[in-house]
Design a protein around this motif. Structure first.
Motif, PDB file in Angstrom:
ATOM      1  N   ARG A 224      -0.653   1.106 -13.823  1.00  0.00           N
ATOM      2  CA  ARG A 224      -1.931   1.533 -14.411  1.00  0.00           C
ATOM      3  C   ARG A 224      -1.732   1.868 -15.882  1.00  0.00           C
ATOM      4  O   ARG A 224      -2.592   1.577 -16.713  1.00  0.00           O
ATOM      5  CB  ARG A 224      -2.495   2.739 -13.648  1.00  0.00           C
TER       6      ARG A 224
ATOM      7  N   ARG B  56       1.798   3.815 -10.523  1.00  0.00           N
ATOM      8  CA  ARG B  56       1.262   4.650 -11.590  1.00  0.00           C
ATOM      9  C   ARG B  56       1.537   3.996 -12.945  1.00  0.00           C
ATOM     10  O   ARG B  56       0.671   3.948 -13.811  1.00  0.00           O
ATOM     11  CB  ARG B  56       1.917   6.027 -11.512  1.00  0.00           C
TER      12      ARG B  56
ATOM     13  N   THR C 171       5.405   4.347  -5.538  1.00  0.00           N
ATOM     14  CA  THR C 171       4.373   5.248  -6.070  1.00  0.00           C
ATOM     15  C   THR C 171       4.489   5.346  -7.589  1.00  0.00           C
ATOM     16  O   THR C 171       3.493   5.266  -8.313  1.00  0.00           O
ATOM     17  CB  THR C 171       4.505   6.654  -5.455  1.00  0.00           C
TER      18      THR C 171
ATOM     19  N   TRP D 140      -4.542   6.683 -15.718  1.00  0.00           N
ATOM     20  CA  TRP D 140      -3.366   6.149 -15.016  1.00  0.00           C
ATOM     21  C   TRP D 140      -2.574   7.191 -14.217  1.00  0.00           C
ATOM     22  O   TRP D 140      -1.872   6.847 -13.273  1.00  0.00           O
ATOM     23  CB  TRP D 140      -2.444   5.407 -15.991  1.00  0.00           C
ATOM     24  N   VAL D 141      -2.655   8.453 -14.582  1.00  0.00           N
ATOM     25  CA  VAL D 141      -1.813   9.450 -13.919  1.00  0.00           C
ATOM     26  C   VAL D 141      -2.355   9.765 -12.518  1.00  0.00           C
ATOM     27  O   VAL D 141      -3.515   9.479 -12.239  1.00  0.00           O
ATOM     28  CB  VAL D 141      -1.707  10.727 -14.806  1.00  0.00           C
TER      29      VAL D 141
ATOM     30  N   HIS E 210      -2.642   6.904  -6.463  1.00  0.00           N
ATOM     31  CA  HIS E 210      -3.503   5.736  -6.555  1.00  0.00           C
ATOM     32  C   HIS E 210      -4.883   5.977  -5.938  1.00  0.00           C
ATOM     33  O   HIS E 210      -5.902   5.541  -6.457  1.00  0.00           O
ATOM     34  CB  HIS E 210      -2.807   4.578  -5.842  1.00  0.00           C
TER      35      HIS E 210
END
Lengths: 118, 162
Positions: free
Chosen positions: A99, A96, A92, B45-46, B49
């Motif tokens: 991204r 993140r 997880t 991004w935080v 998902h």
């Protein structure tokens, strides 16, 4: 709670204690009797025996019934369960941050943050 | 993606309920910092998902406050809020982090941006919560990341093939 969750709770609780983690580390090398396990500690045989019992109830170790020796054996399969559980959270975090990698690569070469309207 | 990038590492302490996540990035600290304080960048991004992040309050300076919500299909799933205790450009952010669903549970997070070779950054996020149960709660909610207990020894053990 499903069975896996309950077992995880027991395993994590068992390993929250530094002495028990130490016992596990030593059992990873070889099986040992409670007497052998107790040797390096300034602790009674009963105290070590209690620790072993907690590990046993968590499914981390088994004690064979071979003669009087009854060596303690580490059941490594339980660790697969823990590894999977830990890995889930690591993934997880990693997702993140991937991204964030993407955001950072879009930023490179620009001195100001992108303020697009999308 | 470059070969220099490392995967996120998670370290949890034995005696205090903390979760530390360490990760390196192929960008200078100024960029990684900006991705944390610019709400438009952060929202990209935080969060989990599967959800989108909607910033509802954002004042990224020492003494400022923040809040954001996570939505799925336009419906709010969870929301979070806190204060910026300290914002030190390109170096460090200290903020409190609370989940609206658990108002008594608050984490203190210290985010450190460290310049490393090649114009890269090592990002370290240390979260401290009030007790181990709270940490478990955060983990089981799926709202945050980390590991239940400090199992560095166990990691080493597993690496040995136990």
């Amino acid at each position: 709670m499903d069975e896996t969750t309950e077992q995880l709770n027991r395993v994590f609780a068992a390993l929250a204690d530094p002495t028990r983690r130490d016992l596990v580390a030593r059992l990873a090398a070889a099986d040992a009797t409670v007497g052998e396990l107790a040797e390096p500690y300034d602790m009674s045989l009963q105290a070590i025996s209690k620790h072993v019992k907690v590990l046993e109830e968590a499914g981390l170790v088994t004690r064979s019934k071979v003669a009087q020796r009854r060596p303690v054996h580490l059941d490594a399969e339980v660790f697969d369960l823990m590894t999977k559980w830990i890995e889930r959270y690591r993934r997880t975090a990693e997702e993140r941050y991937r991204r964030l990698d993407a955001v950072l690569s879009r930023m490179s070469g620009t001195d100001q943050p992108q303020e697009d309207a999308s | 993606m470059t070969s220099t990038r490392q995967e996120a590492r998670i370290v949890a302490a034995d005696k205090v309920p903390t979760i530390e996540i360490i990760r390196e990035f192929d960008a200078p600290p100024a960029h990684v910092f900006r991705a944390h304080v610019d709400p438009d960048l952060l929202a990209q991004w935080v969060g989990p998902h599967s959800l989108t992040t909607r910033i509802t309050k954002w004042d990224a300076r020492t003494g400022g406050e923040w809040a954001f919500a996570n939505d799925r299909d336009g419906e709010e799933i969870a929301s979070f809020f806190g204060s910026f205790h300290e914002v030190r450009p390109d170096e460090r952010i200290v903020w409190t982090f609370a989940y609206e669903g658990d108002p008594d549970g608050v984490a203190l997070e210290t985010i450190t941006f460290e310049a490393i070779d090649g114009g890269r950054t090592r990002l370290t996020t240390l979260s401290v919560v009030k007790d181990f149960e709270t940490r478990d709660g955060i983990l089981s909610s799926g709202m945050d990341v980390g590991v239940n207990e400090g199992y560095e020894k166990l990691d080493a053990l597993l690496a040995k093939g136990a």
